[in-house]
Write an enzyme that holds these catalytic residues in place. Sequence first.
Site, short mmCIF file in Angstrom:
data_model
loop_
_atom_site.label_atom_id
_atom_site.label_comp_id
_atom_site.label_asym_id
_atom_site.label_seq_id
_atom_site.Cartn_x
_atom_site.Cartn_y
_atom_site.Cartn_z
N LYS A 15 32.82 36.30 46.82
CA LYS A 15 32.94 35.36 45.70
C LYS A 15 34.39 34.91 45.49
O LYS A 15 34.66 33.72 45.35
CB LYS A 15 32.43 35.99 44.39
CG LYS A 15 30.96 36.40 44.43
CD LYS A 15 30.50 36.99 43.10
CE LYS A 15 31.25 38.24 42.68
NZ LYS A 15 31.11 39.39 43.61
N ARG A 90 28.13 38.88 34.08
CA ARG A 90 27.60 40.00 34.86
C ARG A 90 26.44 40.68 34.14
O ARG A 90 25.90 41.66 34.66
CB ARG A 90 28.71 41.02 35.09
CG ARG A 90 29.33 40.99 36.49
CD ARG A 90 30.46 42.02 36.48
NE ARG A 90 30.84 42.50 37.77
CZ ARG A 90 31.86 42.03 38.48
NH1 ARG A 90 32.56 41.01 38.08
NH2 ARG A 90 32.17 42.61 39.63
N ARG A 129 39.08 45.86 52.27
CA ARG A 129 39.75 44.78 51.50
C ARG A 129 41.17 45.16 51.11
O ARG A 129 41.42 46.26 50.63
CB ARG A 129 38.94 44.48 50.23
CG ARG A 129 39.64 43.49 49.31
CD ARG A 129 38.71 42.84 48.33
NE ARG A 129 38.16 43.75 47.35
CZ ARG A 129 37.24 43.40 46.44
NH1 ARG A 129 36.78 42.16 46.40
NH2 ARG A 129 36.78 44.29 45.58
N ARG A 162 42.70 48.33 46.32
CA ARG A 162 42.30 48.63 44.95
C ARG A 162 41.69 50.03 44.87
O ARG A 162 40.93 50.42 45.75
CB ARG A 162 41.26 47.60 44.47
CG ARG A 162 41.89 46.29 44.03
CD ARG A 162 40.90 45.18 43.85
NE ARG A 162 39.68 45.55 43.13
CZ ARG A 162 38.68 44.70 42.87
NH1 ARG A 162 38.77 43.43 43.26
NH2 ARG A 162 37.61 45.10 42.24
N ARG A 173 29.54 50.76 42.03
CA ARG A 173 29.61 49.34 41.64
C ARG A 173 28.40 48.57 42.15
O ARG A 173 27.89 47.68 41.47
CB ARG A 173 30.90 48.72 42.17
CG ARG A 173 32.09 49.09 41.30
CD ARG A 173 33.41 48.90 42.00
NE ARG A 173 33.61 47.53 42.41
CZ ARG A 173 34.37 47.16 43.42
NH1 ARG A 173 35.00 48.08 44.15
NH2 ARG A 173 34.52 45.90 43.71
#
Length: 216
Positions: A15, A90, A129, A162, A173
């Site tokens: 996204k 969300r 990531r 992160r 998550r």
Amino acid sequence: MATFIVLLGPPGVGKGTQAKIMAEETGLVHISSGDLFRENIKGQTELGKLAQTYIGRGELVPDNLTIAMIRERLARPDCKAGAILDGFPRTTTQADALEKMLGEFNGKVNKVPYITASEKVLVERLSGRWTCRANGHVYHDKLNPPKQATVCDLDGSELYQRDDDKSDTVVRRIQVYLEQTAPLITYYRGRGNLIEINGTQNIRDVTKSLLSALKK
Ligand code: ADP
Ligand code: ADP
């Protein structure tokens, strides 16, 4: 009338990557709720301190805090023409609040691209990531590497991993997404603005699919 695009999809599906490209293509601003929380954490604001406890566990930040933060952001002048929303809403409570606030700003949710990928792909993408400290640009150590390891191609700032991209939090998550965010698929399908996009394609092909879907 302003144009608001909501990017829907699980964590790691792409996204943020696509929102940044689409913002350039369309001239709309990119609003990432995750980036806004991370700015608050960096600035050690009260909101940042509260949000961090939830984000660190892979849980959602409570709706009232999240909605207030987005309301304040959408009220700024750069959102007059609309925005690309990445990571918000969300929950269905957030989606209802968005509908109400856009009404006040003379807008509505126009299109909801829903980007999909298997859980295996999501875990692979999140665990590799790397995020830039200055502006939240994202890379992947194998799938989308920067020219120079740990340096952002676009602004030269340091890249970091992160904390919530570490394995147990990633699993939580995805579970939270399935429980609390996936109901938005039916929510927006029912309103006639959901567009399914195959997120397992390479970055450029996902962009092509998105741009052609938005033109329809
Ligand atoms: P989200 O905002 O949905 O959590 P990101 O845009 O941050 O997802 O992307 C998650 C990771 O996957 C990043 O490391 C990014 O570079 C990588 N990525 C994004 N889109 C693709 C794609 N189509 N193919 C391969 N890797 C991708
Ligand atoms: P990703 O796209 O990889 O899931 P984000 O950067 O969008 O990550 O979000 C990081 C974290 O920030 C989420 O796991 C959640 O704790 C919090 N967060 C972001 N957006 C929202 C939201 N709309 N509602 C509640 N919490 C949110």
